[in-house]
Design a protein around this motif. Structure first.
Motif, mmCIF file in Angstrom:
data_model
loop_
_atom_site.group_PDB
_atom_site.id
_atom_site.type_symbol
_atom_site.label_atom_id
_atom_site.label_comp_id
_atom_site.label_asym_id
_atom_site.label_seq_id
_atom_site.Cartn_x
_atom_site.Cartn_y
_atom_site.Cartn_z
ATOM 1 N N ASP A 257 59.052 -9.724 -12.413
ATOM 2 C CA ASP A 257 59.503 -9.206 -11.123
ATOM 3 C C ASP A 257 58.332 -8.866 -10.218
ATOM 4 O O ASP A 257 58.377 -9.121 -9.010
ATOM 5 N N ILE A 261 57.356 -10.667 -6.392
ATOM 6 C CA ILE A 261 57.140 -10.025 -5.092
ATOM 7 C C ILE A 261 55.680 -10.013 -4.660
ATOM 8 O O ILE A 261 55.376 -9.606 -3.543
ATOM 9 N N TRP A 268 51.494 -6.206 -2.287
ATOM 10 C CA TRP A 268 52.959 -6.152 -2.213
ATOM 11 C C TRP A 268 53.563 -5.405 -3.389
ATOM 12 O O TRP A 268 54.451 -4.554 -3.181
ATOM 13 N N PRO A 269 53.140 -5.644 -4.625
ATOM 14 C CA PRO A 269 53.630 -4.793 -5.720
ATOM 15 C C PRO A 269 53.298 -3.321 -5.521
ATOM 16 O O PRO A 269 54.113 -2.449 -5.845
ATOM 17 N N VAL A 272 55.841 -1.444 -3.519
ATOM 18 C CA VAL A 272 57.027 -1.061 -4.286
ATOM 19 C C VAL A 272 56.715 0.091 -5.228
ATOM 20 O O VAL A 272 57.494 1.047 -5.351
ATOM 21 N N LEU A 293 62.272 1.488 -9.233
ATOM 22 C CA LEU A 293 61.667 0.220 -8.826
ATOM 23 C C LEU A 293 62.677 -0.677 -8.119
ATOM 24 O O LEU A 293 62.364 -1.299 -7.097
ATOM 25 N N ARG A 294 63.899 -0.737 -8.655
ATOM 26 C CA ARG A 294 64.931 -1.577 -8.051
ATOM 27 C C ARG A 294 65.250 -1.106 -6.638
ATOM 28 O O ARG A 294 65.384 -1.911 -5.718
ATOM 29 N N ALA A 297 62.325 -1.924 -4.280
ATOM 30 C CA ALA A 297 62.261 -3.360 -3.993
ATOM 31 C C ALA A 297 63.406 -3.789 -3.082
ATOM 32 O O ALA A 297 63.215 -4.593 -2.160
ATOM 33 N N ARG A 300 63.018 -3.512 0.582
ATOM 34 C CA ARG A 300 62.012 -4.380 1.177
ATOM 35 C C ARG A 300 62.401 -5.855 1.145
ATOM 36 O O ARG A 300 61.567 -6.721 1.432
ATOM 37 N N PRO A 309 64.679 -8.026 -7.240
ATOM 38 C CA PRO A 309 63.785 -7.697 -8.358
ATOM 39 C C PRO A 309 64.242 -6.438 -9.100
ATOM 40 O O PRO A 309 64.885 -5.563 -8.531
#
Length: 318
Positions: A257, A261, A268-269, A272, A293-294, A297, A300, A309
């Motif tokens: 995941d 991203i 970018w990670p 998140v 995290l979900r 993400a 975004r 993700p």
């Protein structure tokens, strides 16, 4: 005068250290998340390049008259390398006033032809910025750099001016050439790889030292080595976050995941992870969870995204 973050670079390796960090006031924990900086092998390699460009001989003196480039995609970590380096060379007060061994400025798309010269005045805390002609502001800005003891001028986001083929690029690069010709400091231009072509179209810039180029490494989703690099970085970031428990960011359940991203960069990670960490702090959670995290993400995702993700994962992350 630019004030750099108090980068969070100290890993917490014991449960006591993690508990202490997790017990700090919310504002302190927020700052630890916002300013997290894991000094990965890639980061240290580029930092070493910048150091060598500035001081090519161990125990020697700062180099002068050279123009170099730090190249990387957006959100690849260029600014973190440069700001961290600049933070280690802060302004110092001498008998004759303040000196700026390393001067860091950021170019902007809304600059006009005189903005770089004026930004040099502003970055060196000038009491007033002179209202002069373009040619005069460039000369006076160079004099200002010399007066303030600048040994390395860093121009970040240089693509903002180099991608413009008009007067703005011409004037800015004239200033860079003029500074290089005075031979009192080096100039490092940082930006998207697209600026490499633009710089090569300006022989008087490329000729100042042959334009040494330092490149931020990308992450290739099809590379086993890059998967391991990303996991190593995620594990490192995890150990810097102010939670009672590790969040397992670098475990196999999450890596696909994060790769999805990342767009080839770590920025970018990190967007998140930062948002997920804030959710976790607000929830008084012992760690960042899969749900955090979900949610970060999902906020975004583009309107046409066909994949969310972190829609799956091991039970212990929940």
């Amino acid at each position: 005068m630019r004030v750099f973050p108090q980068f969070n670079v100290t890993a917490m390796v014991t449960s006591e250290q993690r508990a202490e960090a997790a017990s700090r006031p919310p504002a302190e924990r927020q700052a630890m998340v916002r300013d997290v900086l894991f000094r990965s092998d890639d980061f240290l390699a580029r930092l070493k390049d910048v150091k060598r460009f500035h001081m090519p001989v161990d125990g020697g003196t700062p180099d002068v008259g050279q123009v170099g480039a730090l190249l990387g995609d957006y959100r690849s970590g260029k600014s973190f390398v440069l700001q961290y380096f600049a933070s280690k060379h802060p302004p110092v007060q001498t008998e004759t006033g303040w000196e700026y061994p390393v001067l860091y400025v950021e170019a902007r798309r809304d600059w006009n032809s005189m903005s770089l010269g004026r930004e040099i005045y502003d970055a060196t805390a000038a009491a007033a910025i002179p209202n002069l002609s373009t040619a005069t502001i460039n000369k006076m800005a160079t004099t200002r750099l010399m007066k303030m003891g600048v040994k390395l001028l860093v121009i970040d986001d240089a693509h903002a001016i180099l991608n413009d083929r008009g007067q703005r690029r011409t004037v800015a690069m004239s200033l860079v050439k003029y500074v290089a010709d005075r031979r009192f400091c080096n100039i490092l231009l940082a930006g998207h790889p697209a600026i490499e072509k633009a710089m090569m179209e300006i022989p008087e810039i490329e000729g100042r030292g042959g334009l040494p180029r330092f490149r931020m490494r990308k992450y290739d989703q099809n590379s086993v080595e890059d998967r391991e690099r990303l996991q190593y970085l995620l594990h490192g970031v995890d150990r810097l976050l102010p939670f009672r428990e590790l969040s397992g960011l670098g475990e196999n359940d999450y890596v696909a995941d994060f790769f999805h991203i990342c767009r080839g960069t770590i920025g970018w990670p990190m967007n998140v992870i930062t948002a997920a960490a804030f959710f976790a702090i607000n929830d008084d959670s012992p760690r960042i969870t899969l749900q955090h995290l979900r949610r970060a993400a999902a906020e975004r995702l583009s309107v046409d995204a066909d994949y969310v993700p972190f829609g799956r994962g091991g039970d212990r992350h929940a």
